[in-house]
Each structure stands twice: as C-alpha cells, then as structure tokens.
Design an enzyme around this catalytic site. Structure first.
Site: not given
Lengths: 287, 287
Positions: A96, A171, A239
């Site tokens: 990701t 995502k 993150k």
C-alpha cells in the site's frame, strides 16, 4: 513459470507460500536473510541475496514491503527489481503506497520494456494466510489478465480498477471508509456499554439492518472485551491515511472525519498502542 | 384478537396494513382523520376519533408517531391510549423516542394494570412496506413473548434488548453507527469521484472486505448520482441523534464523530435538505 517475491513480512511470507504451494517456481528475497531461509525451509523454492538477482529470469515479480521508500529501495538502482527483471515481464507491487509512486515505477518499467501493476490488498494477515485476499489493481487490461491467474493463489477476488495508480486510490477509499465505520462502532459500543446494553443481543439485532458492517460483525466481541490484537496495526493505518491525505490535498478533497479519526489514532500511538489493531479506537473511551 | 394502531405516517400506515392483512381486527387513529379513512378504505378495519376510543377493548395497542411530545399527546390524558386500554393489555410504542419517556410510560401503564414495550424499528419506509422491519424491544420477557407473534406481521426480526428503555437505547447505538458508516462513505466516495475511480468496480471490490457495510452496498449508486430520496430524512436523523446526545450526557459518554456528523446534517438542513435521506452527507462535497 518462474516468479519472485520480494518482502516476506506478515503479508508477503504467506502470499509467497501460496505461490509455492501452487507448484510455481518461487525465488524470494527479504531484507533480513534469515527470514528468507526460514521461508525456503518451509516452502522450498530458492533464495536470492538481492532483489535484482531474485527477479532474474522471472515472468512475474511480486513485492510487498512497508512504504514508498521501501518500495523504491527494492525496486530501483542496480540491485533493484527492475534491473533484474527480463523484458516483457511484469512487476506487481502489493505494497500500500502512493499513486504517484505507482506512476513513477510504471514509467521506469516501461523504459525497460517491463510491465507494472499497483496491486494493494485488503484482508489482512488472516486473509494472506488463508489465501483469500482482495486485490485492487491499477494498470492495463492485458497485464492484469496475465497476473490475475497467478494472484489467484492467494486472492479470493482481484479486480482491475483503472489505469496505473487506481489500485492505490481504491485502497485509500477503503481505508477512509474503514475509519468511519470503526469510529462509529467505537462511539456506539462505548455508549452501549455505559448504558448497560447486552453486546450480543445488540449486535444480533442491529447488524441485520442499515447499521450493519463487516467490522460490526467481526470485531464487536473484541471491541467490547478491549482486545486489539487482530492484525492491522494503528501504525500501518496511519501510514495508509497519510497517503490518502497527500492524495486528497492534490485534488482539494476534504476528509474531516478521517482527519479526526487519524488524530485519535495518533493519541493511541502516543499512549503506546502502535501495534494495536484499528478497532482500538474504542480504547480512548475505556479509561 | 383486537388491536389498535395509532399514527398512520410513512411507517405506521403500512405496518397497520400488515396487521389487517394478517386477519387481525385493527382499529386505527390518526391526527388527520382523512388519512385514517383512506387507510380503512384500503385495508378495512375500523377508525376511531381519539386514541382512547381506538384502544378500547384491545389486546394490544401499537403507536408510531414523531417524537416524545407526540407520544405523550396520544398516550396520556383522558383521550389518550392508556385511558382507553383494558387492564392486562399491552402498549407497544414503535416511535423512536427517549429511554426516559419509555420508563415514564411503563410506570403510568403499570398503575393502570397495563403492560408496556418500547419498540423502535429499523428498516425504514421500505422495511415497513415490505413487512421486514427489525424491532428492538425494551420490557419484560412475558410481555415481549405476547407481542412478538403479532409484530411478526411487519417484522423480519424482533428482539428483547433488556428492561424498559433498552429498545430505545439500542436504536440510539444503531443511529450512532450509521453516522460513522455514512460519513466514511461520503468522504470515501467523494474522494473516489475526484480522483476518477469507477464507482461500480470500486464498490464491487471493497465491499467484500473490511470496509464493507449495508450502506455501501445499498446506497453507493445513489450517493455517486447525488440522489437522496430514499426514505429516512435528515430531519428525523437529527431528532434521533439529539435523543442519543441527551442520553450520552447523562452517562458522560463522548460522541465526537457523531457530533461532527450531526453538525454536517445541520448544514444540510440549513441549505434546505431537511427531507433528503441520511446519505446526503456526501452533498456537502459535491458543490
């Protein structure tokens, strides 16, 4: 078919394992070499000492590491994946990361005559171990069509979302939606606890209707119990949300609730909950 | 068996209709008498000119009106439900109201030898029309056991949540959870739109995992399309959230995200969106 898998963390280790179990010739690389040897002891295959060496002669190279910088480190430069991959082969990044990085890597790959897919996953550690991940891909249809049957080794569902970067963008949406769902549950379940409702009867009833969610069904017991040990850590969530905030800024997109929830996750980190899972938003209310 | 139904709004009208279609003798009362006559023309049964007259001789009396004050108006006083209901009969209040009101009414009913259940529903107008509501009940087990088979006429699932007031408390949790889910979708879908993702591919993919929710599956098309005409209005949501905030204050329970979302709903009201549905949170971003 020969493939390489770069990065044997909690996700990559079992994902690479599923490839090996599907009788694919897998060469692995991991920053800590011991982990790669342990993987080989469990699954066979071969081990390389650099990403470039792992990628040599491969049809596909998969990567699942921590963040943009980690991806750059294993991908670029003379020891990087793209330096080792043959012409015509495909690099699939399961990390990701930012959509920007995806576009940058796709562009570098193209100059080598290589193909690229950004392919972040959802489903967490359990999904990786059980081979039932969801994969959100960005790239062209022909590349996706070649990679999809191989990813089936560890994915229950994979889909091409659009051009390079679209997997990462999807995502980001996924994580924004989770922030809202989980904060709603944190506030709702804390309220329920303070007014004395029975968790089981409550969730059995409201999960059937308009308030229902995957998180409600799968996390209510542990949230009421104050257990936050189910994989996807607050550090990783922050993150991911940081990546979403950077992208949002470029498009002048407001994310007021998501920013509020990110602040709550920051509080949890400051109190030592870095490795707690995302449902630990309720912990702020349990003091 | 004879029952009464008080309040023939978008919920009560079809709910009372399902009772009549189950061959139960139903007497209805509605503030606007014309609506009651229209109901009778469609479903048969009988019409009363006061709640007390409707309640006479009934085994159960159901009520579904707007808010605490509306419930008090049809319940208390010489023309109210409790003045007409026989001893031993049951008053079931389907209105989403305060837990305090539930306890007050249960106490008054008790002095008349009557029984009480607070029984707010979820499932909206479509759920009422299709007879598939979820009912969250507060009261004693014997009373619930008598009322449940009758409520089955319009409920897919009903459950006793605990003592009087617990149905209302569960409904508050339901609305808090919805606030989080829908705000997450509003921010996520707006982000998706601005970065150019395809809604169908996106939702097909992320709805299978940890971000999945009833709202995502059932509202994504209309949210992307900017259509907010699916029943549960912003005005009603703010009423419900106001009830939750009052209850939360009593227990010193924080609801930071829910308060933020309530503020967004207030903005929508101020811009004339009172009758838009709850998914209109995304409208703030579409300007």
């Amino acid at each position: 078919m020969k493939v390489a898998f770069i990065g044997l963390g909690v996700m990559g280790y079992p994902m690479a394992g599923h490839l090996a179990k599907a009788n694919i010739d897998v060469c692995v690389y991991n920053r800590s070499h011991e982990k790669a040897l342990a993987w080989q002891a469990e699954f066979g295959g071969s081990v390389a000492t650099t990403p470039a060496l792992a990628a040599q002669g491969c049809d596909l190279v998969f990567c699942c590491v921590g963040n943009d910088d980690d991806v750059r480190q294993v991908t670029l430069g003379e020891n990087g994946i793209l330096a080792g991959m043959p012409q015509g082969s495909i690099f699939v990044d399961h990390t990701t990361a930012s959509a920007e990085l995806a576009r940058e890597l796709a562009s570098v790959a193209l100059t080598h005559g290589q193909y690229f897919l950004d392919a972040p996953v959802s489903g967490g550690q359990a999904g990786a171990e059980n081979g039932v991940l969801t994969v959100m891909c960005g790239g062209d249809a022909a590349t996706f069509a070649k990679a999809q049957p191989v990813m089936d080794a560890y994915a229950r569902f994979s889909q091409l979302m659009g051009p390079v970067g679209s997997g990462q963008l999807a995502k980001m949406v996924n994580q924004i939606c989770i922030a809202g769902v989980v904060q709603g549950l944190a506030e709702g379940f804390n309220f329920a606890e303070k007014v004395g409702l029975d968790p089981k009867a409550l969730v059995e009833t409201i999960s059937k209707g308009a308030a229902g969610s995957w998180q409600m069904e799968n996390r209510y017991q542990t949230m009421f119990a104050g257990e936050y040990d189910f994989g996807f850590a607050v550090d990783w969530m922050r993150k991911d949300l940081g990546i979403a905030f950077s992208e949002a800024d470029k498009h002048d997109v407001a994310l007021p609730m998501t920013k509020m929830v990110d602040g709550f996750y920051q509080e949890i980190q400051e109190n030592g909950g870095n490795r707690w899972d995302t449902s630990s938003l309720i912990s702020r209310f349990k003091k």
